[in-house]
Write an enzyme that holds these catalytic residues in place. Structure first.
Site, mmCIF file in Angstrom:
data_model
loop_
_atom_site.group_PDB
_atom_site.id
_atom_site.type_symbol
_atom_site.label_atom_id
_atom_site.label_comp_id
_atom_site.label_asym_id
_atom_site.label_seq_id
_atom_site.Cartn_x
_atom_site.Cartn_y
_atom_site.Cartn_z
ATOM 1 C CE1 TYR A 30 -19.007 58.204 26.591
ATOM 2 C CE2 TYR A 30 -21.052 57.023 26.996
ATOM 3 C CZ TYR A 30 -19.698 57.165 27.169
ATOM 4 O OH TYR A 30 -19.010 56.238 27.922
ATOM 5 N N GLY A 31 -19.749 58.464 22.386
ATOM 6 C CA GLY A 31 -18.308 58.391 22.112
ATOM 7 C C GLY A 31 -18.015 57.869 20.724
ATOM 8 C CD GLU A 105 -18.542 50.474 24.244
ATOM 9 O OE1 GLU A 105 -17.432 50.722 24.749
ATOM 10 O OE2 GLU A 105 -18.911 50.982 23.175
#
Ligand code: PCA
Length: 184
Positions: A30-31, A105
């Site tokens: 989503y990023g 991440e």
């Protein structure tokens, strides 16, 4: 041996195999991992394993999508029911790619990778399907983060004026203190 197995996985038609085992993971991004965003190259780098675009997707549950820290990092806050049904992209990835994404991440120290329901439309058929995907969430975050502007569809270069800052480290998160975003 590993090299041969990898070659077969990358050329499934030639060897008439379906590489279902190694492409076993679905990830919703989503990023910065989305197409045209600053970390998308992680998904296309052949040294990182394999990623195949499946479809655009949207979270079935609403979550706050915010931008925070001095590096302007997008975070999906694990606060189900708040925020928007967030738009992103679903990829199928192999074990190697999943482990590389975990490094970027900093899972499970920073983002936590969790399974969640994502709604996709396959082949523009308008027929919706729910698929369970890995999603990188921020858990145990500072409550103040909920007061930030919330987005439905992240883009680093949007009018919000908060472009993502790259760092020299493999993961930008290595430069941050945990108390930048986490509850004390
Ligand atoms: N990368 C991951 C999580 C947030 C980010 O910038 C993603 O795109 O989904």
């Amino acid at each position: 041996m590993f090299k041969l197995a990898e070659f077969i996985v990358r050329n499934p038609k030639r060897y008439n195999v379906r590489s279902t085992y190694s492409m076993a993971h679905k990830v919703f991004v989503y990023g910065t991992l989305k197409q045209h965003e600053p970390n998308h190259h992680w998904l296309t780098n052949p040294n990182h394993g394999v990623a195949r675009f499946v479809a655009p997707g949207v979270t079935k549950t609403k979550y706050p999508l915010i931008i925070a820290t001095r590096y302007n990092i997008p975070f999906l806050l694990f606060s189900p029911g708040n925020g928007c049904n967030v738009k992103g992209e679903v990829y199928e990835v192999d074990d190697v790619m999943l482990s590389k994404l975990d490094i970027l991440e900093d899972h499970p120290n920073y983002y936590i990778r969790t399974m969640d329901d994502i709604i996709i439309e396959r082949n523009r058929s308008l027929e919706k399907e729910v698929v369970c995907c890995w999603v990188y969430f921020l858990m145990n975050f500072k409550p103040e983060l909920l007061n930030k502007q919330q987005f439905e569809n992240y883009s680093s270069s949007d009018t919000h004026g908060l472009p993502y800052m790259e760092s020299n480290n493999e993961s930008t998160l290595d430069d941050l203190d945990e108390d930048d975003v986490f509850k004390k």
